[in-house]
Design a protein around this motif. Structure first.
Motif, PDB file in Angstrom:
ATOM      1  N   TRP A 140      50.273  29.747   6.143  1.00 48.58           N
ATOM      2  CA  TRP A 140      49.614  30.130   4.894  1.00 48.58           C
ATOM      3  C   TRP A 140      49.929  31.581   4.552  1.00 48.58           C
ATOM      4  CZ3 TRP A 140      47.902  28.428   0.558  1.00 48.58           C
ATOM      5  CH2 TRP A 140      47.023  29.173  -0.213  1.00 48.58           C
ATOM      6  N   THR A 141      49.885  32.447   5.550  1.00 47.70           N
ATOM      7  CA  THR A 141      50.199  33.859   5.334  1.00 47.70           C
ATOM      8  C   THR A 141      51.620  34.014   4.804  1.00 47.70           C
ATOM      9  OG1 THR A 141      48.649  34.507   7.062  1.00 47.70           O
ATOM     10  CG2 THR A 141      50.336  36.119   6.456  1.00 47.70           C
ATOM     11  N   PHE A 142      52.581  33.313   5.451  1.00 47.78           N
ATOM     12  CA  PHE A 142      53.966  33.353   4.982  1.00 47.78           C
ATOM     13  C   PHE A 142      54.071  32.820   3.560  1.00 47.78           C
ATOM     14  CE2 PHE A 142      57.706  30.826   4.028  1.00 47.78           C
ATOM     15  CZ  PHE A 142      58.673  31.813   4.022  1.00 47.78           C
ATOM     16  N   ALA A 143      53.456  31.658   3.311  1.00 49.78           N
ATOM     17  CA  ALA A 143      53.562  31.017   2.004  1.00 49.78           C
ATOM     18  C   ALA A 143      53.059  31.944   0.895  1.00 49.78           C
ATOM     19  CB  ALA A 143      52.801  29.695   1.990  1.00 49.78           C
ATOM     20  N   CYS A 144      51.923  32.580   1.110  1.00 57.90           N
ATOM     21  CA  CYS A 144      51.374  33.493   0.101  1.00 57.90           C
ATOM     22  C   CYS A 144      52.279  34.698  -0.111  1.00 57.90           C
ATOM     23  CB  CYS A 144      49.972  33.939   0.508  1.00 57.90           C
ATOM     24  SG  CYS A 144      48.746  32.629   0.426  1.00 57.90           S
ATOM     25  N   VAL A 197      59.882  34.367  -7.154  1.00 54.73           N
ATOM     26  CA  VAL A 197      59.783  33.196  -6.284  1.00 54.73           C
ATOM     27  C   VAL A 197      58.866  32.131  -6.874  1.00 54.73           C
ATOM     28  CG1 VAL A 197      59.004  32.361  -4.015  1.00 54.73           C
ATOM     29  CG2 VAL A 197      60.469  34.380  -4.177  1.00 54.73           C
ATOM     30  N   ALA A 198      57.720  32.518  -7.384  1.00 57.28           N
ATOM     31  CA  ALA A 198      56.792  31.536  -7.956  1.00 57.28           C
ATOM     32  C   ALA A 198      57.480  30.752  -9.077  1.00 57.28           C
ATOM     33  CB  ALA A 198      55.522  32.209  -8.462  1.00 57.28           C
ATOM     34  N   PRO A 200      54.451  23.217  -1.626  1.00 60.42           N
ATOM     35  CA  PRO A 200      53.993  23.448  -0.251  1.00 60.42           C
ATOM     36  C   PRO A 200      54.990  22.951   0.807  1.00 60.42           C
ATOM     37  CG  PRO A 200      52.170  22.682  -1.580  1.00 60.42           C
ATOM     38  CD  PRO A 200      53.410  22.539  -2.422  1.00 60.42           C
ATOM     39  N   LEU A 201      55.584  21.799   0.569  1.00 64.38           N
ATOM     40  CA  LEU A 201      56.566  21.277   1.526  1.00 64.38           C
ATOM     41  C   LEU A 201      57.802  22.166   1.566  1.00 64.38           C
ATOM     42  CD1 LEU A 201      57.325  19.131   3.572  1.00 64.38           C
ATOM     43  CD2 LEU A 201      58.116  17.683   1.683  1.00 64.38           C
ATOM     44  N   LEU A 202      58.249  22.638   0.421  1.00 63.57           N
ATOM     45  CA  LEU A 202      59.389  23.545   0.365  1.00 63.57           C
ATOM     46  C   LEU A 202      59.103  24.825   1.155  1.00 63.57           C
ATOM     47  CD1 LEU A 202      62.174  24.305  -0.847  1.00 63.57           C
ATOM     48  CD2 LEU A 202      60.933  25.220  -2.801  1.00 63.57           C
ATOM     49  N   LEU A 203      57.915  25.404   0.950  1.00 61.34           N
ATOM     50  CA  LEU A 203      57.548  26.627   1.674  1.00 61.34           C
ATOM     51  C   LEU A 203      57.442  26.367   3.170  1.00 61.34           C
ATOM     52  CD1 LEU A 203      54.913  28.011  -0.838  1.00 61.34           C
ATOM     53  CD2 LEU A 203      57.239  28.878  -0.466  1.00 61.34           C
ATOM     54  N   ARG A 210      46.610  24.656   0.128  1.00 57.17           N
ATOM     55  CA  ARG A 210      46.378  25.333   1.406  1.00 57.17           C
ATOM     56  C   ARG A 210      46.061  24.313   2.485  1.00 57.17           C
ATOM     57  NH1 ARG A 210      42.966  26.525   5.055  1.00 57.17           N
ATOM     58  NH2 ARG A 210      41.220  25.590   3.974  1.00 57.17           N
ATOM     59  N   LEU A 211      45.258  23.309   2.152  1.00 57.18           N
ATOM     60  CA  LEU A 211      44.932  22.267   3.127  1.00 57.18           C
ATOM     61  C   LEU A 211      46.179  21.466   3.519  1.00 57.18           C
ATOM     62  CD1 LEU A 211      41.527  21.092   1.657  1.00 57.18           C
ATOM     63  CD2 LEU A 211      41.891  22.339   3.802  1.00 57.18           C
ATOM     64  N   ALA A 212      47.064  21.223   2.570  1.00 54.70           N
ATOM     65  CA  ALA A 212      48.326  20.543   2.893  1.00 54.70           C
ATOM     66  C   ALA A 212      49.148  21.389   3.861  1.00 54.70           C
ATOM     67  CB  ALA A 212      49.122  20.260   1.615  1.00 54.70           C
ATOM     68  N   LEU A 213      49.223  22.683   3.596  1.00 54.25           N
ATOM     69  CA  LEU A 213      49.955  23.576   4.499  1.00 54.25           C
ATOM     70  C   LEU A 213      49.299  23.624   5.877  1.00 54.25           C
ATOM     71  CD1 LEU A 213      50.898  26.464   2.063  1.00 54.25           C
ATOM     72  CD2 LEU A 213      52.488  24.933   3.243  1.00 54.25           C
ATOM     73  N   ALA A 214      47.970  23.605   5.920  1.00 50.43           N
ATOM     74  CA  ALA A 214      47.269  23.603   7.210  1.00 50.43           C
ATOM     75  C   ALA A 214      47.607  22.342   7.998  1.00 50.43           C
ATOM     76  CB  ALA A 214      45.760  23.721   7.005  1.00 50.43           C
TER      77      ALA A 214
END
Length: 155
Positions: A7-11, A19-20, A35-38, A106-110
């Motif tokens: 999550w830290t990296f993704a943000c 990037v966004a 999220p999957l790409l990140l 965020r939950l998907a990334l978690a």
């Protein structure tokens, strides 16, 4: 919100200049899930093995969540851009839906972080994730957002 390294990296990565917009272009024009790409880029940058099997497993882990929660929230938020209610101010509600969408991502990334493979190879720029994901989708992505991401990955 609970923080984890993904999550830290993704943000941080998503917040880099351009990037966004590049990620959203790949989402809207190329069928990518941001999220999957990140996650895939993070895997490369942290020395986690990336192959078609790992990508399929990650997709299986979050695909239903994306389809049932993230995509509907995004569709509602985007629909609210127009003046559906004849002049009624919907911006506060739209912002709450946007926050719910971000929390769902965020939950998907978690979930991806919990199932991430252990680092077992040298770290890379993460750029190989872009080619792997595009091949997985069977898509050719637009060049402009790929250039932006490649530049951001160098930094």
């Amino acid at each position: 919100m609970t923080s984890d390294p993904l999550w830290t990296f993704a943000c941080a990565f998503y917040g880099r200049p351009g990037v966004a917009a590049a990620c959203l272009a790949l989402q809207d024009e190329g069928g990518a899930d941001v999220p999957l790409l990140l996650y895939l880029i993070w895997c490369g940058r942290t020395g986690r093995r990336l192959d078609a099997s790992a990508l399929a497993g990650a997709e299986a882990r979050i695909g239903p969540w994306r389809g049932q929660v993230i995509s509907p929230l995004r569709a509602i938020r985007r629909a609210m851009r127009s003046d559906i209610l004849s002049g009624q101010t919907t911006e506060a509600l739209r912002e709450r839906i946007k926050l719910a969408e971000i929390e769902a991502e965020r939950l998907a990334l978690a979930a991806l972080f919990e199932a991430a493979p252990v680092p077992d190879m040298p770290a890379s720029s993460g750029g190989e994730a872009l080619a792997l994901y595009a091949a997985h989708l069977g898509r050719t992505w637009p060049e402009a957002p790929l250039r932006v991401l490649a530049t951001a990955l160098e930094g």
